[in-house]
Write a protein that holds these residues in place. Structure first.
Motif, mmCIF file in Angstrom:
data_model
loop_
_atom_site.group_PDB
_atom_site.id
_atom_site.type_symbol
_atom_site.label_atom_id
_atom_site.label_comp_id
_atom_site.label_asym_id
_atom_site.label_seq_id
_atom_site.Cartn_x
_atom_site.Cartn_y
_atom_site.Cartn_z
ATOM 1 N N HIS A 168 -14.622 -1.483 -6.202
ATOM 2 C CA HIS A 168 -14.021 -2.345 -7.226
ATOM 3 C C HIS A 168 -12.551 -2.035 -7.448
ATOM 4 O O HIS A 168 -11.842 -2.829 -8.054
ATOM 5 N N LEU A 169 -12.092 -0.880 -6.967
ATOM 6 C CA LEU A 169 -10.700 -0.485 -7.134
ATOM 7 C C LEU A 169 -10.231 0.266 -5.898
ATOM 8 O O LEU A 169 -10.889 1.196 -5.436
ATOM 9 N N VAL A 170 -9.086 -0.157 -5.381
ATOM 10 C CA VAL A 170 -8.462 0.516 -4.240
ATOM 11 C C VAL A 170 -7.029 0.847 -4.659
ATOM 12 O O VAL A 170 -6.305 -0.027 -5.135
ATOM 13 N N LEU A 171 -6.640 2.099 -4.486
ATOM 14 C CA LEU A 171 -5.289 2.549 -4.802
ATOM 15 C C LEU A 171 -4.525 2.752 -3.503
ATOM 16 O O LEU A 171 -4.922 3.550 -2.656
ATOM 17 N N LEU A 172 -3.449 2.005 -3.349
ATOM 18 C CA LEU A 172 -2.588 2.122 -2.169
ATOM 19 C C LEU A 172 -1.272 2.746 -2.629
ATOM 20 O O LEU A 172 -0.290 2.060 -2.909
ATOM 21 N N ASP A 173 -1.295 4.060 -2.716
ATOM 22 C CA ASP A 173 -0.168 4.815 -3.253
ATOM 23 C C ASP A 173 1.023 4.757 -2.305
ATOM 24 O O ASP A 173 0.890 5.010 -1.110
ATOM 25 N N GLU A 174 2.179 4.396 -2.851
ATOM 26 C CA GLU A 174 3.450 4.337 -2.123
ATOM 27 C C GLU A 174 3.466 3.308 -0.995
ATOM 28 O O GLU A 174 4.233 3.428 -0.044
ATOM 29 N N LEU A 175 2.657 2.280 -1.096
ATOM 30 C CA LEU A 175 2.639 1.237 -0.062
ATOM 31 C C LEU A 175 3.976 0.514 0.048
ATOM 32 O O LEU A 175 4.320 0.006 1.109
ATOM 33 N N THR A 176 4.750 0.489 -1.018
ATOM 34 C CA THR A 176 6.040 -0.206 -0.964
ATOM 35 C C THR A 176 6.939 0.374 0.127
ATOM 36 O O THR A 176 7.731 -0.342 0.728
#
Length: 119
Positions: free
Chosen positions: A45-53
């Protein structure tokens, strides 16, 4: 109960200090392949894409590949993307956009990237 999902995917340290662009591209592509799988998993239900920018900024993974996966994720799945200077295209794709200003950062005190925090 949340399924166990590895949170460490790329793990190459601070990207702006890179000495090996090809290694960074390869690490980003491997990480993105894992992320793409998470973005198809209806049980998450939640995916964290840290620093994807930064992956987008440095062009390590094709923007449209990332945007396609984000657009096609399960309807009930929320995605959090972090990083500075998100592009207008990424912000336009997002449901919610927030800006967080840094008051203090460990890097400025000489603390290097730490496992479990930055990678």
């Amino acid at each position: 109960r949340c399924p166990e999902v590895p949170f460490h995917i790329m793990g190459t340290g601070f990207t702006w200090e890179t000495q090996d662009r090809e290694r960074d591209i390869e690490a980003a592509l491997q990480a993105w392949e894992k992320a793409e799988k998470l973005l198809t998993d209806e049980s998450l239900h939640l995916v964290l894409l840290d620093e994807l920018t930064y992956v987008l900024k440095y062009g390590w993974v094709e923007q449209e590949r990332i945007f396609t996966a984000l657009r096609n994720r399960p309807r009930e799945q929320s995605v959090i993307i972090t990083g500075r200077a998100a592009s207008k295209a990424l912000c336009d794709l997002a449901d919610t956009v927030s800006n967080i200003d840094v008051e203090k950062h460990a890097f400025h005190a000489g603390i290097k990237a730490r496992k479990g925090i930055e990678w």
